[in-house]
Design a protein around this motif. Structure first.
Motif, short mmCIF file in Angstrom:
data_model
loop_
_atom_site.label_atom_id
_atom_site.label_comp_id
_atom_site.label_asym_id
_atom_site.label_seq_id
_atom_site.Cartn_x
_atom_site.Cartn_y
_atom_site.Cartn_z
N LEU A 63 0.98 -1.27 -0.08
CA LEU A 63 0.03 -0.22 -0.04
C LEU A 63 0.66 1.42 0.02
N TYR A 64 1.75 1.33 0.90
CA TYR A 64 2.81 2.44 0.96
C TYR A 64 3.49 2.68 -0.46
N MET A 65 3.88 1.73 -1.12
CA MET A 65 4.65 1.55 -2.17
C MET A 65 3.70 1.94 -3.35
N VAL A 66 2.41 1.88 -3.44
CA VAL A 66 1.54 2.52 -4.58
C VAL A 66 1.34 3.80 -4.19
N LYS A 67 1.11 4.16 -2.87
CA LYS A 67 1.21 5.63 -2.51
C LYS A 67 2.21 6.45 -2.92
N ASN A 68 3.60 5.68 -2.72
CA ASN A 68 4.71 6.76 -2.75
C ASN A 68 4.83 6.58 -4.59
N LEU A 69 4.32 5.88 -5.28
CA LEU A 69 4.31 5.69 -6.78
C LEU A 69 3.49 7.00 -7.21
N LEU A 70 2.15 7.26 -6.61
CA LEU A 70 1.29 8.27 -6.82
C LEU A 70 1.87 9.56 -6.72
N GLN A 71 2.71 9.62 -5.56
CA GLN A 71 3.32 10.98 -4.98
C GLN A 71 4.04 11.48 -6.15
N TYR A 72 4.70 10.55 -7.19
CA TYR A 72 5.27 11.29 -8.15
C TYR A 72 4.60 12.12 -9.16
N TYR A 73 3.27 11.28 -9.28
CA TYR A 73 2.54 12.12 -10.28
C TYR A 73 1.56 13.10 -9.67
N ILE A 74 1.31 13.20 -8.40
CA ILE A 74 0.49 14.24 -7.78
C ILE A 74 1.01 15.67 -8.15
N PHE A 75 2.53 15.71 -8.18
CA PHE A 75 2.96 17.11 -8.29
C PHE A 75 2.83 17.93 -9.56
N ALA A 76 2.28 16.95 -10.74
CA ALA A 76 1.82 17.62 -12.07
C ALA A 76 0.74 18.52 -11.68
N TYR A 77 -0.03 18.40 -10.52
CA TYR A 77 -1.24 19.06 -10.34
C TYR A 77 -1.18 19.86 -9.07
N VAL A 78 -0.38 19.74 -8.05
CA VAL A 78 -0.40 20.37 -7.04
C VAL A 78 1.19 20.72 -6.55
N ASP A 79 1.27 21.81 -6.29
CA ASP A 79 2.60 22.17 -5.70
C ASP A 79 2.70 21.79 -4.26
N ALA A 80 4.19 21.66 -3.89
CA ALA A 80 4.71 21.39 -2.54
C ALA A 80 4.02 21.66 -1.28
N PRO A 81 3.66 23.15 -1.29
CA PRO A 81 3.06 23.69 -0.22
C PRO A 81 1.66 23.29 0.14
N ALA A 82 0.80 23.17 -1.38
CA ALA A 82 -0.61 22.74 -1.38
C ALA A 82 -0.77 21.43 -1.02
N TYR A 83 0.41 20.53 -1.31
CA TYR A 83 0.49 19.16 -0.89
C TYR A 83 0.57 18.86 0.49
N GLN A 84 1.08 19.54 1.18
CA GLN A 84 1.46 19.62 2.78
C GLN A 84 -0.15 19.85 3.40
N ILE A 85 -0.72 20.84 2.87
CA ILE A 85 -2.13 21.03 3.01
C ILE A 85 -3.05 19.96 2.95
N LEU A 86 -3.00 19.30 1.72
CA LEU A 86 -3.75 18.08 1.44
C LEU A 86 -3.37 16.90 2.31
N LYS A 87 -2.05 16.76 2.71
CA LYS A 87 -1.67 15.66 3.54
C LYS A 87 -2.65 15.60 4.88
N ASN A 88 -3.24 16.53 5.22
CA ASN A 88 -4.14 16.70 6.49
C ASN A 88 -5.17 15.64 6.21
N LEU A 89 -5.61 15.51 4.91
CA LEU A 89 -6.85 14.68 4.87
C LEU A 89 -6.61 13.30 5.13
N ASN A 90 -5.22 12.85 5.58
CA ASN A 90 -4.65 11.68 6.23
C ASN A 90 -5.62 11.50 7.54
#
Lengths: 356, 356
Positions: free
Chosen positions: B133-160
């Protein structure tokens, strides 16, 4: 972003407008509200919850439309009228509406011990106190801006929430449960968060004098609110319109002093109603009706409900402004609104066992 | 202001560092922790609350020092080592510490059904799932930055936070009271508020693909955490070090794959430990001990405690950074911290009647 910038400028005007108006922030029943009021006196046990909901909703809607009217009037151009005469007009209008409502009550129920206008010195002697407290607070307001800028003042105003809660507990000796206290802290944090903007951090540089004055002002404002509730609730059977009449008489008196001190020359040279427009009249009407709603909330609910109501109104105003004025909502606004919503929920589920 | 800017750059590194390390974010007992662990197995009823507090405190302190170490290492210069080898080292270290702890247990208690290393296919077959599960999530992480910048990703991480709460309820079928749910929403809002900075509003422009990916990642991460708890708690009498050993074996395996895919050439040309400094070793040690603490929290408390613990650690890091690095705290940070504190309070007073 745009929303917040404009809102900050506006809300400062809301502040000065509203705070100077505050001596009369109590109510009387408008003609439409009169009937519900007078019947409520009779079958009050059964209708109490319904009445509480209606006055709370009315206060929320009137308060939120109040801020919108001010933004609208600003967009239409600068204030041309003097604020002190507008405040006096609000007091006078509320006084007039009190008398109309009373007249209707006298016609339907006859003059009784509870609804007759004449009063004892003992009863009336406490009525000027809230007006005096607001006057002292308004005087302080002129000095606090030496230490605090307007956006920071907006942030500091949220201390009112805490001071109202604390004084409500101390003076009215009413209990809030631990969860309701937690909810109250959240309400304060949530409202402040919703108002955050890039320059909010200035507030952290507020010098100690600024903090002291902000705290004193919050205490004065909280004390005035809680004291008004104490006056109105002291004799529950007393007609609210009589109570309001006496409150507003002193409101008029103190606003008359303010006119003489601040705008005497302008009023003498240009006339009392100089610069009044259609929107000015609308705003005076709205303020008078909001005052009515506040007083109803004091009579049939309490200061805590008032604080929640005006906080929710602040959020409503912002949401409505998105549609009306094309403002943008910030992430901070969403987060603050979430916290305020959870706070409202916690306040209602966290009722202490023998409530009220 | 300065704090937040630097923190955002750093915390992005924390993210990539931490998330790729995550497959092994479970624990074993370090030599010092071993004794408390092995005794805890015996008199667990009495010591359960004490143990729960100790592991929670350990996790909080280790997590907060983790972020500080990363800031420190950044200040000292850029990462010279390959992150994949560091992650593999963390897994290997945890595996080694598991074996040491087990060896001590075997010496003191002898080999029993609960602490022997050998296992059935049925027992071990679920252990690779969190790592996958973590591996799939880490793979996704490479792709999400096409749509979201790093500070926004920090904010979105709180969805966890939300996804962990929801999956905890659904998968582990444990109940949270209504007040605890409210507290959980507040935790999410409070953490996000504390991380607000002038560019946070970007997150509101996140395209729908970014939102979907962020939600999927939050679900994967929450699912991995909850699944790990399910695995560890399935057989409460089973020695935690054996459970960790098997988790870490798969952690090592998946990190080995990551090395081959990402850094094969670098490792071949420059060697496995190229660029390791004293601080790199400290960080690996810290990550390994944090992993231990997470696993302990899973065994003796739960995912909810883990989320609270790491959230409080985030705030602690910021406060400590004020003294260590001269960062400045924002008003948003104070407001967010207030909301998180109230949330922690509500979570503890809001326990459902028959808790756990």
């Amino acid at each position: 972003m745009e929303y917040r910038r404009v809102k900050d400028q506006e809300s400062y005007d809301v502040v000065s407008q509203k705070d100077i108006e505050s001596p009369g922030e109590r109510s009387l029943s408008s003609t439409s509200a009169t009937s519900s009021l007078s019947t409520a006196g009779a079958s009050k046990g059964k209708n109490s919850w319904k009445l509480k909901s209606i006055v709370t909703l009315a206060l929320t809607l009137l308060t939120s439309s109040q801020a919108i009217l001010i933004v609208w009037s600003k967009r239409a151009g600068k204030y041309e009228y003097s604020v002190t005469t507008a405040n006096f007009s609000v007091e006078a209008l509320k006084c007039l509406l009190s008398l109309i409502a009373l007249y209707r009550t006298w016609n339907s129920q006859g003059v009784t011990e509870d609804n007759r206008l004449s009063t004892s010195f003992d009863e009336v002697s406490v009525y000027p106190i809230p007006a005096i407290l607001y006057m002292v607070k308004n005087l302080l307001q002129y000095y606090i801006f030496a230490y605090v800028d307007a956006p920071a003042y907006q942030i500091l105003k949220n201390l009112n929430i805490i001071s109202t809660g604390v004084l409500y507990r101390i003076i009215l000796k009413k209990k809030l449960s631990e969860i309701q206290w937690a909810a109250f802290i959240l309400l304060c944090a949530g409202c402040t968060t919703a108002q955050l903007n890039p320059s909010s951090d200035h507030v952290l540089q507020t010098p100690i004098q600024g903090w002291v004055m902000a705290i004193v002002m919050a205490l004065l404002s909280g004390f005035a609110g809680v004291y008004t509730e104490a006056i109105i609730k002291k004799r529950p059977s007393r007609n609210i319109n009589v109570q309001n009449f006496w409150l507003y008489i002193f409101g008029m008196l103190f606003n008359l002093v303010a006119i003489c001190v601040q705008d005497f020359d302008a009023v003498m040279n240009k006339g009392f109603f100089h610069g009044y427009s259609f929107i000015t009249v609308l705003m005076i009407l709205n303020h008078a009706l909001s005052g009515i709603a506040v007083s109803m909330v004091m009579k049939y609910a309490d200061n805590i409900v008032k604080v929640y109501s005006t906080s929710v109104a602040m959020l409503l105003t912002a949401v409505v402004s998105v549609f009306l004025f094309g403002f943008h909502l910030s992430l901070a606004f969403f987060l603050g609104s979430t916290v305020v919503s959870v706070s409202v929920y916690l306040h209602s589920v966290g009722k202490p066992q023998p409530q009220k």
